[in-house]
Write a protein that holds these residues in place. Structure first.
Motif, PDB file in Angstrom:
ATOM      1  N   GLY A 275       0.933  -1.094   0.015  1.00 22.57           N
ATOM      2  CA  GLY A 275      -0.068   0.037   0.073  1.00 22.57           C
ATOM      3  C   GLY A 275       0.929   1.264  -0.091  1.00 22.57           C
ATOM      4  N   ASP A 276       0.352   2.218  -0.855  1.00 25.14           N
ATOM      5  CA  ASP A 276       1.239   3.455  -0.866  1.00 25.14           C
ATOM      6  C   ASP A 276       0.972   4.349   0.319  1.00 25.14           C
ATOM      7  N   GLU A 277       0.127   3.908   1.069  1.00 27.48           N
ATOM      8  CA  GLU A 277      -0.082   4.758   2.491  1.00 27.48           C
ATOM      9  C   GLU A 277       0.659   4.297   3.471  1.00 27.48           C
ATOM     10  N   LEU A 278       1.692   3.018   3.298  1.00 27.31           N
ATOM     11  CA  LEU A 278       2.642   2.835   4.465  1.00 27.31           C
ATOM     12  C   LEU A 278       3.918   3.386   4.343  1.00 27.31           C
ATOM     13  N   ALA A 279       4.461   3.899   5.305  1.00 24.99           N
ATOM     14  CA  ALA A 279       5.911   4.616   5.099  1.00 24.99           C
ATOM     15  C   ALA A 279       6.722   3.758   6.230  1.00 24.99           C
TER      16      ALA A 279
END
Length: 70
Positions: A24-28
């Motif tokens: 997911g792109d929301e995970l950093a």
């Protein structure tokens, strides 16, 4: 222990290899600066510790964005 029970031979198995993949792109990654709608990817830390607690080598978590090619 097995020899004391009279066992000369016994089966052994190789430890499995485990991969932990966060998607997911929301995970950093922890330790980086968050973008507008991101959250820190934290589940892999607990999963990796649980895997290590089973005697399996601690996996290195991977992060993959929402791009299907990744």
């Amino acid at each position: 222990l097995l020899a004391s029970c009279g066992h000369e031979r016994f089966p052994v198995f190789q430890r499995p290899t485990v991969a932990i993949v966060g998607t997911g792109d929301e995970l950093a990654p922890v330790g980086t600066e968050l973008g507008g709608s991101q959250i820190y990817e934290s589940n892999s830390w607990g999963l990796a510790a649980a895997v290590q607690g089973l005697g399996i080598d601690r996996p290195t978590p991977l992060l993959v964005g929402d791009d299907l090619a990744e």
